[in-house]
Design an enzyme around this catalytic site. Structure first.
Site, mmCIF file in Angstrom:
data_model
loop_
_atom_site.group_PDB
_atom_site.id
_atom_site.type_symbol
_atom_site.label_atom_id
_atom_site.label_comp_id
_atom_site.label_asym_id
_atom_site.label_seq_id
_atom_site.Cartn_x
_atom_site.Cartn_y
_atom_site.Cartn_z
ATOM 1 N N ASN A 240 10.520 -6.642 30.845
ATOM 2 C CA ASN A 240 8.825 -6.552 30.284
ATOM 3 C C ASN A 240 7.797 -7.628 30.954
ATOM 4 O OD1 ASN A 240 6.992 -6.107 28.561
ATOM 5 N ND2 ASN A 240 8.262 -6.779 27.259
ATOM 6 N N GLY A 241 6.696 -6.848 30.643
ATOM 7 C CA GLY A 241 5.516 -7.786 31.153
ATOM 8 C C GLY A 241 4.862 -6.981 32.367
ATOM 9 N N CYS B 177 6.887 -2.802 25.676
ATOM 10 C CA CYS B 177 8.929 -3.021 26.270
ATOM 11 C C CYS B 177 9.469 -3.434 25.474
ATOM 12 C CB CYS B 177 9.095 -2.844 27.603
ATOM 13 S SG CYS B 177 7.808 -2.757 28.780
ATOM 14 N N GLU C 161 -11.572 -3.128 9.957
ATOM 15 C CA GLU C 161 -10.539 -3.156 9.579
ATOM 16 C C GLU C 161 -10.092 -1.735 8.863
ATOM 17 O OE1 GLU C 161 -8.363 -4.271 10.871
ATOM 18 O OE2 GLU C 161 -5.602 -4.125 8.638
ATOM 19 N N LYS D 277 3.585 -2.780 18.793
ATOM 20 C CA LYS D 277 3.271 -3.888 17.836
ATOM 21 C C LYS D 277 3.283 -4.771 18.352
ATOM 22 C CE LYS D 277 4.063 -4.894 14.464
ATOM 23 N NZ LYS D 277 2.464 -4.958 13.091
ATOM 24 N N LYS E 36 -7.851 0.525 10.790
ATOM 25 C CA LYS E 36 -6.295 1.365 10.660
ATOM 26 C C LYS E 36 -6.740 2.871 10.545
ATOM 27 C CE LYS E 36 -4.320 -1.258 9.814
ATOM 28 N NZ LYS E 36 -4.636 -2.892 10.920
ATOM 29 N N TRP F 111 7.192 1.049 27.501
ATOM 30 C CA TRP F 111 5.308 1.582 27.265
ATOM 31 C C TRP F 111 4.926 1.775 28.832
ATOM 32 C CZ3 TRP F 111 1.127 -1.477 26.787
ATOM 33 C CH2 TRP F 111 -0.263 -1.067 26.241
ATOM 34 N N ARG G 207 8.151 -0.959 18.182
ATOM 35 C CA ARG G 207 7.584 -1.044 19.592
ATOM 36 C C ARG G 207 6.377 -0.953 19.730
ATOM 37 N NH1 ARG G 207 9.095 -6.850 20.713
ATOM 38 N NH2 ARG G 207 8.431 -6.539 22.621
ATOM 39 N N GLU H 182 -6.268 4.063 13.689
ATOM 40 C CA GLU H 182 -4.989 3.562 14.241
ATOM 41 C C GLU H 182 -3.572 4.868 14.066
ATOM 42 O OE1 GLU H 182 -3.025 -0.380 15.006
ATOM 43 O OE2 GLU H 182 -4.808 -0.431 13.155
ATOM 44 N N HIS I 184 -30.049 0.336 11.644
ATOM 45 C CA HIS I 184 -30.661 0.069 13.212
ATOM 46 C C HIS I 184 -29.957 1.142 13.912
ATOM 47 C CE1 HIS I 184 -32.959 -3.292 11.880
ATOM 48 N NE2 HIS I 184 -32.135 -3.842 10.844
#
Ligand code: AGP
Length: 618
Positions: A106-107, A2, A491, A613, A495, A80, A27, A498, A514
């Site tokens: 926010n929270g 948020c 990583e 974000k 990417k 959000w 964000r 995402e 394996h």
């Protein structure tokens, strides 16, 4: 996450609020709203407009209002969703039954269910499914008990019932010249203008108005009027806080000629790494200078173990750091997901050092892991980008990244900056121990070349685009690497996940036999990071094993390696450097590969769906 904006001053609030939440779009959000206190014909009234979807939908709705919304005080929010679907009712601002109190949050209010049940029993009518709305109804009840109490004190009374995390901005029709903001584990800062104040969740939203910023600390409340501001802690003790000057220019927080922040920040990496290294390399002495660690350098000399805690890409940078610290500083190093460390029973020892890595400096899990270590009196240091952020303030010492705001949700320049600073740290710690002057010089001199080498790879963007175009329709990828490049396999896969929503799995190449090799066929490409390093022969065997199952292979290889071209479908070359520094180079093609596929698939690469974000909630 948020985003919160508040304004009080001498300008019309509405355009400033809308512009502010647009600066916070990166964000991640799914609905938005504003509330502005206007005074028409001597009567104060709060106009509130909210809508699901993008801010443009909200603007459309505002323009269709019959009254133009004036007023010099207001709040705005990008939501959000954590509790309740993204719709108009659940969008913030929220308000009480009497529509006297409007607030944005926010929270997470952990105890909202029992609060809501008792408020409903007392006759309150709720208009949303959110946890946030309970605060407005508690304010309403507190007002009934305290008819004359100022808004800030009423807010503190209301918060006594609340457990959880919050960044709050509150306005009331009863006090048309007051904006109250509270911070408790959700970042909030106050931009100080000339006869005006801008409140925001992060600095990018206030830069065009002011660079004088007061960062609220957890457990603090600020009362803003057009004339002045006051800060108190939750025990009502006055707090004096000197404003800090944010060096970022507004330009940095703009896309410039790039179509997306993500691409801009990929191409900013040579400069960003340079900024992270600036003034910190002492090639003659084979040393590095980390001013932020000077106060604790003796304690670092005594360190017997480093524990790295972080999330997402920052965690994967930490995994590379583990190899660096063990090979070059000779210190046993462990890396933990911050979200795991905070809940498991970590056995800390006296000379342990916790290293937290966080671009935003506000990631809830990383902050909680830090609190856990501080609880056990363990020395904590941080690698952080955002000046004045919680983690920057709460660690005992640290190293700032100096890379400017990273706006794209997918971490790119922050990641390679992390790796560069971890390399600095391995020299810092190594030269306190067994590392020789020669080795120190060798690493420092090679680090000096890295920004240029990254630039060389970026020049190859057209080839990488061609490979992305060729592979954009596959729905599964396996990313493989060994040793320093094993975390880069993860990583690279992160990417791609995402940015393009494709299933991509990072794996240690040695583990392929394996299990994962069972997936390989002609429709299941592998991206293999195969620089000419100490494990090159091993990775070539893995490539042969994939080839034998007809899996297409995209290899990241060292310039000059002609052999590999004969056995894989695609080769993207990177310059030669020290093995410990190859991750900074090998990740670049993987960032571009993911970016181009995301664009080719038509997705919003800067704000991927469901992502935020800065994950300031658990
Ligand atoms: C990486 O691309 C993601 N955006 C995410 O994993 C991010 O790295 C993670 O949330 C940590 O963020 P921080 O560095 O701000 O703590």
């Amino acid at each position: 996450m948020c985003g919160i904006i508040g304004y009080i001053g001498k300008q019309k609030a509405l355009p400033i609020l809308l512009d502010g939440i647009k600066s916070l779009e990166y964000r991640g959000y799914d609905s938005a709203g504003v509330a502005v206190l206007d005074n028409k014909n001597g009567e104060s009234r709060i106009y509130c407009v909210k809508s699901p979807g993008r801010i443009s939908v909200l603007e459309e709705k505002i323009s269709n209002q019959e009254n133009d919304i004036g007023g010099f005080l207001g709040i705005a929010h990008t939501r959000w969703a954590t509790h309740g679907v993204p719709n108009e009712a659940n969008a913030h601002p929220h308000f009480d039954c009497g529509q006297k109190f409007f607030l944005v949050h926010n929270g997470i209010i952990e105890n909202y269910k029992e609060l809501k049940n008792s408020l409903i029993k007392n006759g309150h009518k709720f208009s949303s499914e959110t946890d946030t709305e309970v605060i407005t109804h508690i304010l309403e009840d507190e007002r009934k008990k305290n008819p004359k109490t100022p808004l800030e004190e009423l807010t503190l009374k209301a918060l006594k019932n609340i457990s959880g995390t919050y960044g709050l901005a509150v306005i009331s029709v009863e006090e048309p010249k007051k904006l109250v903001v509270v911070r408790n584990f959700s970042p909030l800062l106050v931009g100080i203008g000339d006869g005006e104040y801008i409140v925001a969740s992060d600095a990018s939203a206030v830069l065009k108005h002011t660079r004088q910023i007061v960062f609220l600390h957890d457990g603090e409340i600020a009362i803003l009027t057009p004339e002045k501001h006051k800060i108190f802690n939750l025990r009502s003790e006055s707090v004096t806080r000197k404003p800090e000057k944010i060096e970022w220019t507004e330009e940095i927080a703009k896309k410039g000629d790039f179509p997306h922040f993500t691409l801009k920040e990929i191409f900013e990496q040579p400069e960003a790494i340079e900024n992270s290294l600036r003034g910190r390399l002492l090639p003659e002495e084979g040393l590095v200078k980390l001013g932020g660690l000077e106060l604790v350098q003796d304690k670092l000399r005594e360190a017997e173990r480093i524990i790295i805690a972080a999330c997402g890409s920052a965690y994967l940078a930490g995994r590379v750091g583990e190899y660096m610290f063990e090979e070059y500083a000779g210190i046993p190093t462990e890396v933990d997901f911050a979200s795991e460390l905070r809940y498991r029973k970590p056995i800390f020892r006296k000379n342990d050092v916790l290293l937290v890595v966080s671009q935003s400096g506000e990631t809830a899990d990383t902050l909680a892991a830090l609190h856990e270590a501080k609880q056990k009196n363990i020395l904590s240091i941080g690698i952080v980008n955002v000046v004045g952020s919680s983690i920057a303030r709460e660690t005992d010492a640290g190293v700032y990244q100096h890379i400017g705001p990273e706006i794209g949700v997918a971490s790119t320049k922050a990641f390679t900056s992390d790796l560069s600073i971890l390399a600095l740290l391995s020299v810092f710690l190594g030269r306190q121990r067994e590392m020789s002057l020669t080795m120190g010089r060798r690493i420092v001199e090679e680090l000096e070349k890295i920004p240029h080498l990254v630039g060389q790879i970026l020049k190859n963007k057209d080839q990488i685009f061609k490979v992305a175009k060729k592979y954009k329709s596959y729905n599964n990828f396996l990313y493989l690497g060994r040793k320093y490049n094993m975390p880069i396999a993860f990583e690279g896969a992160l990417k791609l996940k995402e940015i393009s929503y494709i299933h991509a799995e990072g794996y240690g190449a040695g583990e392929m036999k394996h299990g994962p090799i069972a997936m390989i066929n002609k429709d299941f490409p592998s991206v293999v990071i195969a620089p000419s390093d100490s494990v090159y022969e091993k990775i070539i065997s893995n490539i042969e094993e994939i080839k034998a199952r007809r899996g297409p292979i995209i290899a990241i290889a060292t310039e000059g390696n002609k052999e590999i071209k004969q056995i894989v479908e695609e080769v993207i070359y990177i310059p030669k450097t020290l093995e410990m520094l190859t991750p900074i180079l090998s990740v670049i093609p993987l960032q571009l590969f993911a970016y181009y596929i995301g664009v080719l698939r038509g997705f919003d690469v800067d704000c991927p769906r469901n992502l935020a974000k800065s994950v300031t909630v658990e």
